[in-house]
Scaffold this motif. Structure first.
Motif, PDB file in Angstrom:
ATOM      1  N   LYS A 193       0.842  -1.300   0.060  1.00  0.00           N
ATOM      2  CA  LYS A 193      -0.233  -0.132   0.109  1.00  0.00           C
ATOM      3  C   LYS A 193       0.877   1.312  -0.046  1.00  0.00           C
ATOM      4  N   ILE A 194       1.991   1.315   0.593  1.00  0.00           N
ATOM      5  CA  ILE A 194       2.869   2.368   0.620  1.00  0.00           C
ATOM      6  C   ILE A 194       3.380   2.756  -0.686  1.00  0.00           C
ATOM      7  N   THR A 195       3.827   1.437  -1.485  1.00  0.00           N
ATOM      8  CA  THR A 195       4.233   1.621  -2.662  1.00  0.00           C
ATOM      9  C   THR A 195       3.337   2.195  -3.886  1.00  0.00           C
ATOM     10  N   ALA A 196       1.982   1.773  -3.549  1.00  0.00           N
ATOM     11  CA  ALA A 196       0.692   2.365  -4.432  1.00  0.00           C
ATOM     12  C   ALA A 196       0.474   3.701  -4.162  1.00  0.00           C
ATOM     13  N   LEU A 197       0.543   4.039  -2.900  1.00  0.00           N
ATOM     14  CA  LEU A 197       0.218   5.506  -2.600  1.00  0.00           C
ATOM     15  C   LEU A 197       1.276   6.364  -2.722  1.00  0.00           C
ATOM     16  N   ALA A 351      -4.528  -4.505   0.482  1.00  0.00           N
ATOM     17  CA  ALA A 351      -4.360  -3.821   1.556  1.00  0.00           C
ATOM     18  C   ALA A 351      -5.378  -4.113   2.739  1.00  0.00           C
ATOM     19  N   LEU A 352      -6.683  -3.942   2.249  1.00  0.00           N
ATOM     20  CA  LEU A 352      -7.641  -3.932   3.270  1.00  0.00           C
ATOM     21  C   LEU A 352      -7.775  -4.964   4.403  1.00  0.00           C
ATOM     22  N   PRO A 353      -7.316  -6.366   3.978  1.00  0.00           N
ATOM     23  CA  PRO A 353      -7.231  -7.311   5.204  1.00  0.00           C
ATOM     24  C   PRO A 353      -6.268  -6.967   5.983  1.00  0.00           C
ATOM     25  N   SER A 354      -5.199  -6.253   5.972  1.00  0.00           N
ATOM     26  CA  SER A 354      -4.172  -5.840   7.051  1.00  0.00           C
ATOM     27  C   SER A 354      -5.045  -5.025   7.949  1.00  0.00           C
ATOM     28  N   VAL A 355      -6.051  -3.978   7.566  1.00  0.00           N
ATOM     29  CA  VAL A 355      -6.828  -3.185   8.422  1.00  0.00           C
ATOM     30  C   VAL A 355      -7.736  -4.225   9.347  1.00  0.00           C
ATOM     31  N   ILE A 356      -8.397  -4.965   8.574  1.00  0.00           N
ATOM     32  CA  ILE A 356      -9.338  -5.889   9.474  1.00  0.00           C
ATOM     33  C   ILE A 356      -8.370  -6.609  10.490  1.00  0.00           C
TER      34      ILE A 356
END
Length: 524
Positions: A193-197, A351-356
């Motif tokens: 996610k950091i790479t994407a952002l 990325a969202l699974p890491s939030v969960i």
């Protein structure tokens, strides 16, 4: 006196040593834990909603919310380093202000984490069904498998949100098999996610047009009490995205050298994410504009409302940032980087699974400590002999979150989660100030600078944002607290270990009950 049930600091530390979780996390892993929750939720879920509330003022909203979080994080860092045990704000309140207030804080955190985890599970389901299945594989999931019967705005005939159910259960299983194993997976997802952002910022910031920031505050700085709009109203909403640093503190008991690593994880993750938030918001709004769609009286239509959905269905607003369900990918497609936009959509899906994971991690640790204190059935605090994790409460929590994501409405719930979060943060600031006065000689590896200013600023900031939530969200906290008090007086009050005099003393022989298992839960 019930307010006299204050658990001594030494007793809390002794109890944690007697039935403890394995210490396997370092400063880098804690920082990644925080980044994993903060960036995933705020950028990929709340960008469009925040722009609808504040327009270009979303950038200011991130600064306001981040400023409140910075002072709160400093308070968290001091007390988390002193009490490196699981439980976060619940444990801190128990040690200073007593059992009743600690119960209300823990109960509020349970609501916060459960709503957030369920909502993000449904958000992941949307990316999976739309971006992955439909756009890339050409598969359309039947409506009855992609939306629950009670889902707001769900497809007609929906029976169950199967992808949301599956992802919540998979993340629960990952947490059960081991903390460090979860951390390794999370580290990979954070890197993605950091790479994407970073790619998003590189592509959008050079194309920013200053005209897109005018007017900067179309809904004003303050939208009015209970309105939830304006820059401050948006700040109250996106505060939800900063809950990651609170999840870091819940991992204190599983941290190596917590006196050093917890403050680094807390402040480091918050600072990195705040910078990302501001720059990504600037890139999104500066390239395609981010003005809200106004309703009667010049007030923005509520984010997620039927009125806004009708406006977004019109050709004039079809390409608006505030109408997109995948805001960042939508921006890149509109400025000629369609392939990168699709890749960013995949990154959000990953990325969202890491939030969960982080949200479930935080909630299970709160449950674990409340059970260990006797306020909930003690069977919930069992630690698995091999995995060294609180597997019973993890499994139960995961099932409840999965079922909520599969069947219940979890659309615009960030405001509701924020009510409990702000209450918990306020109580932590009060606890730090009281502890400085009551026990000034206790060793503090990290001290809040200018606590006389930082502490009151935290309290004022939390109350200020709470009063700028929508009215319905403000009402949820007292109602939920009332339910919690019924549970407390019906079960917890008479089963409390502290109330029954079962308080551990700090002795050298109090160590882990479970034998050390080489290779399990260790980070190398």
């Amino acid at each position: 006196m019930i307010f006299g049930r204050v658990k001594p600091l030494d007793a809390i530390l002794a109890t944690a040593q007697k039935k403890s979780l394995h210490r396997s996390l370092g400063a880098l892993q804690l920082t990644l834990f925080g980044i994993g929750c903060i960036i995933g939720t705020g950028i990929f879920v709340l960008t469009a909603a925040g722009a609808q509330k504040a327009g270009p003022g979303l950038m200011l909203a991130f600064i306001i919310a981040g400023a409140v979080c910075i002072v709160a994080a400093l308070c968290y860092a001091e007390i988390a380093a002193m009490l490196p045990v699981a439980g976060s704000a619940y444990t801190y309140t128990y040690s200073v202000m007593g059992e009743l207030l600690a119960w209300t804080v823990g109960w509020a955190l349970v609501l916060e984490y459960a709503i957030a985890a369920s909502a993000v599970s449904v958000g992941w389901s949307g990316y999976f069904s739309g971006t992955i299945l439909q756009e890339f594989l050409g598969i359309t999931l039947p409506p009855w498998l992609s939306a629950g019967p009670l889902a707001l705005g769900g497809a007609p005939g929906g029976l169950i949100n199967l992808p949301a159910l599956i992802i919540a259960l998979l993340v629960t299983w990952l947490l059960m098999i081991g903390t460090s194993e979860s951390a390794r997976v999370n580290a990979v997802l954070v890197a993605i996610k950091i790479t994407a952002l970073t790619a998003f910022m590189v592509l959008t910031l050079p194309k920013v047009e200053t005209a897109n920031f005018n007017p900067f505050l179309p809904a004003g700085l303050f939208g009015g009490f209970g309105s939830g709009v304006g820059a401050v109203g948006a700040a109250a909403t996106i505060f939800f995205a900063y809950v990651g640093f609170d999840a870091v503190s819940t991992a204190a008991e599983e941290t190596k050298n917590p006196q050093r690593n917890v403050p680094i994880g807390l402040i480091g993750s918050l600072g990195i994410c705040t910078i990302f938030y501001i720059l990504v918001a600037a890139g999104a709004i500066g390239t395609i504009g981010g003005q809200p769609i106004m309703g009667p009286g010049g007030v923005p239509f509520p984010a997620g409302s039927e009125e806004l959905a009708r406006q977004c269905a019109m050709p004039a607003h079809a390409q608006a940032l505030v109408c997109s369900n995948e805001a960042l990918a939508h921006v890149l497609r509109n400025i000629g980087f369609g392939a990168v936009g699709n890749a960013l959509g995949i990154a959000a899906f990953l990325a969202l699974p890491s939030v969960i994971l982080i949200l479930l991690f935080g909630q299970t640790r709160i449950f674990f400590v409340m059970s260990r204190d006797g306020l909930l059935p003690e069977g919930l605090s069992k630690v698995h002999p091999k995995w060294r994790t609180p597997y019973v409460v993890t499994a139960l929590t995961g099932v409840v979150v999965a079922l909520a994501a599969a069947f219940l409405p979890v659309g615009a719930l960030a405001d509701i989660a924020n009510a409990g979060t702000l209450y918990a943060f306020m109580m932590v600031a009060i606890a730090v100030m009281l502890l400085r006065r009551r026990d000034p000689s206790r060793e503090r590896k990290f001290r809040v600078p200018a606590l006389w200013l930082v502490g009151p600023l935290t309290i004022i900031g939390c109350v200020f944002l709470f009063l700028n939530l929508p009215r319905d969200a403000m009402l949820v906290l007292p109602v939920w607290t009332g339910i919690g008090l019924i549970v407390y007086y019906g079960y917890s009050y008479r089963n409390s270990h502290l109330g029954r005099g079962l308080v551990e003393v700090h002795e050298p022989e109090l160590h882990d009950l479970e034998p050390e298992i080489p290779g399990v839960g260790e980070t190398r």
